[in-house]
Scaffold this active site. Structure first.
Site, mmCIF file in Angstrom:
data_model
loop_
_atom_site.group_PDB
_atom_site.id
_atom_site.type_symbol
_atom_site.label_atom_id
_atom_site.label_comp_id
_atom_site.label_asym_id
_atom_site.label_seq_id
_atom_site.Cartn_x
_atom_site.Cartn_y
_atom_site.Cartn_z
ATOM 1 N N SER A 283 0.811 -1.220 0.000
ATOM 2 C CA SER A 283 0.000 0.000 0.000
ATOM 3 C C SER A 283 0.841 1.265 0.000
ATOM 4 C CB SER A 283 -0.869 -0.015 1.263
ATOM 5 O OG SER A 283 -1.485 1.225 1.443
ATOM 6 N N GLY B 76 -4.504 11.720 10.925
ATOM 7 C CA GLY B 76 -3.631 10.803 10.172
ATOM 8 C C GLY B 76 -3.622 11.035 8.672
ATOM 9 N N LYS C 120 1.764 -4.110 6.823
ATOM 10 C CA LYS C 120 2.226 -4.192 5.420
ATOM 11 C C LYS C 120 3.745 -4.015 5.356
ATOM 12 C CE LYS C 120 -1.677 -4.826 3.257
ATOM 13 N NZ LYS C 120 -1.956 -6.059 2.514
ATOM 14 N N TYR D 56 -2.378 -0.875 10.542
ATOM 15 C CA TYR D 56 -2.548 -1.547 9.239
ATOM 16 C C TYR D 56 -1.279 -1.395 8.402
ATOM 17 C CZ TYR D 56 -3.821 -1.810 4.279
ATOM 18 O OH TYR D 56 -3.815 -2.073 2.917
HETATM 19 P P1 NAD Z 1 -11.130 -6.885 0.316
HETATM 20 O O1 NAD Z 1 -11.431 -6.864 1.762
HETATM 21 O O2 NAD Z 1 -12.235 -6.601 -0.632
HETATM 22 O O3 NAD Z 1 -10.468 -8.292 -0.094
HETATM 23 C C1 NAD Z 1 -9.672 -9.048 0.797
HETATM 24 C C2 NAD Z 1 -10.224 -10.450 0.810
HETATM 25 O O4 NAD Z 1 -9.466 -11.235 1.735
HETATM 26 C C3 NAD Z 1 -11.672 -10.507 1.260
HETATM 27 O O5 NAD Z 1 -12.432 -11.220 0.297
HETATM 28 C C4 NAD Z 1 -11.627 -11.242 2.600
HETATM 29 O O6 NAD Z 1 -12.782 -12.038 2.803
HETATM 30 C C5 NAD Z 1 -10.364 -12.067 2.460
HETATM 31 N N1 NAD Z 1 -9.721 -12.395 3.739
HETATM 32 C C6 NAD Z 1 -9.507 -11.568 4.794
HETATM 33 N N2 NAD Z 1 -8.885 -12.239 5.775
HETATM 34 C C7 NAD Z 1 -8.666 -13.500 5.315
HETATM 35 C C8 NAD Z 1 -8.052 -14.647 5.852
HETATM 36 N N3 NAD Z 1 -7.528 -14.643 7.107
HETATM 37 N N4 NAD Z 1 -7.996 -15.781 5.114
HETATM 38 C C9 NAD Z 1 -8.531 -15.804 3.873
HETATM 39 N N5 NAD Z 1 -9.146 -14.742 3.309
HETATM 40 C C10 NAD Z 1 -9.206 -13.607 4.022
HETATM 41 O O7 NAD Z 1 -9.911 -5.886 0.069
HETATM 42 P P2 NAD Z 1 -9.297 -5.357 -1.294
HETATM 43 O O8 NAD Z 1 -9.649 -3.913 -1.421
HETATM 44 O O9 NAD Z 1 -9.613 -6.277 -2.401
HETATM 45 O O10 NAD Z 1 -7.747 -5.421 -0.926
HETATM 46 C C11 NAD Z 1 -6.953 -6.536 -1.295
HETATM 47 C C12 NAD Z 1 -5.558 -6.338 -0.727
HETATM 48 O O11 NAD Z 1 -5.036 -5.108 -1.207
HETATM 49 C C13 NAD Z 1 -5.501 -6.261 0.798
HETATM 50 O O12 NAD Z 1 -4.355 -6.950 1.241
HETATM 51 C C14 NAD Z 1 -5.363 -4.776 1.082
HETATM 52 O O13 NAD Z 1 -4.687 -4.525 2.277
HETATM 53 C C15 NAD Z 1 -4.567 -4.300 -0.125
HETATM 54 N N6 NAD Z 1 -4.779 -2.871 -0.437
HETATM 55 C C16 NAD Z 1 -6.044 -2.415 -0.683
HETATM 56 C C17 NAD Z 1 -6.248 -1.048 -0.947
HETATM 57 C C18 NAD Z 1 -7.640 -0.513 -1.171
HETATM 58 O O14 NAD Z 1 -7.824 0.722 -1.064
HETATM 59 N N7 NAD Z 1 -8.642 -1.343 -1.515
HETATM 60 C C19 NAD Z 1 -5.162 -0.154 -0.977
HETATM 61 C C20 NAD Z 1 -3.883 -0.672 -0.741
HETATM 62 C C21 NAD Z 1 -3.694 -2.031 -0.482
HETATM 63 N N1 UFG Z 2 -12.276 11.890 2.574
HETATM 64 C C1 UFG Z 2 -13.243 12.824 2.855
HETATM 65 N N2 UFG Z 2 -14.413 12.366 3.390
HETATM 66 C C2 UFG Z 2 -14.650 11.057 3.652
HETATM 67 C C3 UFG Z 2 -13.639 10.118 3.367
HETATM 68 C C4 UFG Z 2 -12.452 10.572 2.832
HETATM 69 O O1 UFG Z 2 -13.067 14.006 2.639
HETATM 70 O O2 UFG Z 2 -15.736 10.729 4.159
HETATM 71 C C5 UFG Z 2 -11.014 12.364 1.957
HETATM 72 C C6 UFG Z 2 -9.776 12.041 2.773
HETATM 73 O O3 UFG Z 2 -9.534 13.063 3.715
HETATM 74 C C7 UFG Z 2 -8.711 11.952 1.671
HETATM 75 C C8 UFG Z 2 -9.492 11.399 0.462
HETATM 76 O O4 UFG Z 2 -10.852 11.663 0.734
HETATM 77 O O5 UFG Z 2 -8.240 13.222 1.347
HETATM 78 C C9 UFG Z 2 -9.310 9.907 0.240
HETATM 79 O O6 UFG Z 2 -9.597 9.224 1.453
HETATM 80 P P1 UFG Z 2 -9.826 7.626 1.487
HETATM 81 O O7 UFG Z 2 -10.203 7.279 2.881
HETATM 82 O O8 UFG Z 2 -10.739 7.216 0.409
HETATM 83 O O9 UFG Z 2 -8.379 7.068 1.101
HETATM 84 P P2 UFG Z 2 -6.960 7.264 1.807
HETATM 85 O O10 UFG Z 2 -6.047 7.866 0.791
HETATM 86 O O11 UFG Z 2 -7.068 7.940 3.103
HETATM 87 O O12 UFG Z 2 -6.518 5.765 2.097
HETATM 88 C C10 UFG Z 2 -6.661 4.750 1.109
HETATM 89 C C11 UFG Z 2 -6.946 3.398 1.791
HETATM 90 C C12 UFG Z 2 -5.735 2.941 2.560
HETATM 91 C C13 UFG Z 2 -4.558 2.902 1.638
HETATM 92 C C14 UFG Z 2 -4.336 4.266 0.999
HETATM 93 C C15 UFG Z 2 -3.229 4.179 -0.010
HETATM 94 O O13 UFG Z 2 -8.029 3.514 2.679
HETATM 95 O O14 UFG Z 2 -5.947 1.639 3.046
HETATM 96 O O15 UFG Z 2 -5.521 4.681 0.318
HETATM 97 O O16 UFG Z 2 -2.835 5.473 -0.392
HETATM 98 F F1 UFG Z 2 -3.466 2.547 2.317
#
Ligand code: NAD
Ligand code: UFG
Length: 353
Positions: free
Chosen positions: A136, A309, A164, A160
């Site tokens: 991430s 944060g 990572k 979190y």
């Molecule tokens: P998601 O929650 O939709 O998908 C994760 C999946 O993992 C889910 O289907 C959940 O049921 C499964 N899971 C959770 N714990 C488990 C376990 N112990 N065993 C087996 N399965 C399990 O999330 P996503 O948005 O698809 O994210 C996928 C990956 O990408 C995650 O590792 C997340 O941290 C990373 N990531 C996501 C974002 C984002 O904004 N979506 C950003 C950066 C990194």
């Molecule tokens: N924001 C608002 N109102 C809301 C939610 C978010 O104004 O109700 C703003 C936040 O302040 C930020 C932007 O929208 O400026 C994006 O916020 P998100 O919560 O959608 O995303 P973040 O960038 O904070 O974080 C996301 C994922 C993290 C990941 C990160 C990677 O939630 O898990 O992107 O850059 F690590």
């Protein structure tokens, strides 16, 4: 064709990546505990491929937890029995909410760190050394300036993100100290939004939502959920936070490019960190305005205090992905807003209702 194990393959990014890989002809073994997803996603992917009759038998699914070593061993063993030995693993499974991670730090550590270590152990037992890991952009230090290159300093302020970072360190050490065949890519995602254009697949909002895009959608359909913009005094061009939103299908295609890269015989044992974003920043107000225009809909919002944060501006330098993976995103922010809203309209409560 190679067989790929997709952990967390029923989740938001996992299901889109699975769709793209199936289209390319890969065989998939998907595992997921379904803690934040639904079996309906798996059914939909299966029936989509039955209809096209393209590769109807290329997908199998196991419900289970990555922390359960006997479960993982069985999945690998079954694949060998079926003549489809697992060659690659794309590891999405994990817990992903920054705010929940403050409340359940131990659980985040157990799933994200211990779960990954268990997976690596079983991969080694089965001589499978090709891994793509979901990392991430949250890892980058707030003192680094965007566009963020992969060699920018890391510094995490949430549990979190710490999990990572711990996994990245563990994987890097594997390369140094372990079997010489390990090839690992850690993909650092920026802000994935949007959905598959069919409207059948998208983000399943099982847990409390904190991210901007699904909150925009919910504020339209639920009059009680007014959208709050966290801060209008950030040092950005319009005072609201700037992020690098990337269409989830572009992100999915980035994983295919990563698999193809690992497949090249010339690549020796390595641990690579690669950003997946668009390289462009969009402010909260810009995203809202584009969403309104594309979907011809009005969004009510009000300004609130900055969220603890948060950072002002985060966007990626994506030259490394282009250079090494020959990948670049193709879809516009307008498509992200269109496709994401289409999914939400068709599935306002996710897959289940
Ligand atoms: P998601 O929650 O939709 O998908 C994760 C999946 O993992 C889910 O289907 C959940 O049921 C499964 N899971 C959770 N714990 C488990 C376990 N112990 N065993 C087996 N399965 C399990 O999330 P996503 O948005 O698809 O994210 C996928 C990956 O990408 C995650 O590792 C997340 O941290 C990373 N990531 C996501 C974002 C984002 O904004 N979506 C950003 C950066 C990194
Ligand atoms: N924001 C608002 N109102 C809301 C939610 C978010 O104004 O109700 C703003 C936040 O302040 C930020 C932007 O929208 O400026 C994006 O916020 P998100 O919560 O959608 O995303 P973040 O960038 O904070 O974080 C996301 C994922 C993290 C990941 C990160 C990677 O939630 O898990 O992107 O850059 F690590």
């Amino acid at each position: 064709m190679d067989t790929i194990l997709i952990t967390g393959g029923a989740g938001f990014i996992g299901i889109h990546t699975s769709l793209v890989l199936l289209n390319k002809g890969y065989k998939l073994v998907i595992i997921d505990s379904l803690i934040n997803s639904s079996y309906i996603a798996i059914n939909r992917i299966k029936s989509t491929y039955k209809k096209t009759n393209k590769y109807p038998n290329n997908i199998s699914f196991y419900k289970g937890d990555i922390r359960d070593i006997s479960f993982l061993r069985k999945v690998f063993k079954d694949s060998i029995k079926l003549g489809s030995e697992i060659n690659y693993v794309i590891h999405f499974a994990g817990l992903k909410s920054v705010s929940d991670s403050f409340l359940e730090e131990d659980k985040y550590w157990d799933v994200n760190v211990n779960g990954t270590k268990t997976l690596i152990k079983v991969m080694e037992e089965n001589n499978c050394f090709n891994l793509i890991f979901s990392s991430s952009a949250t890892l980058y230090s707030e003192y680094e300036t965007s566009p963020l290159r992969e060699n920018a300093k890391v510094n995490v302020n949430n549990p979190y993100g710490k999990t990572k970072l711990e996994v990245e360190k563990f994987l890097e050490n594997k390369i140094k100290s372990s079997h010489p065949n390990w090839k690992i890519i850690s993909l650092r995602y920026f802000n994935p939004i949007g959905a598959h254009s069919s409207g059948l697949f998208g983000e399943n909002p099982n847990n409390k939502i904190n991210n901007l895009f699904p909150l925009i959608c919910r504020s339209i359909t639920n009059a009680n959920e007014e959208l709050l913009i966290f801060g209008n005094d950030w040092p950005t061009h319009d005072g609201t936070g700037v992020r690098d939103y990337i269409h989830v299908m572009d992100l999915a295609e980035g994983h295919v490019s990563a698999v193809e890269f690992l497949n090249k015989k010339i690549i020796k044992s390595s641990f690579l960190v690669i950003n997946l974003g668009t390289g462009k920043g969009t402010s909260v107000l810009e995203l809202i305005n584009i969403f309104q225009k594309v979907n011809k809909i009005n969004i009510n919002y009000k300004f609130a205090e900055r969220r603890k944060g948060d950072k002002a501006i985060i966007f990626a330098d994506i030259r490394k992905a282009l250079e090494l993976l020959n990948w670049q995103p193709k879809r516009s922010i307008e498509e992200m807003c269109h496709d994401g809203w289409e999914w939400f309209l068709n599935n306002p409560f996710g897959y289940e209702k």
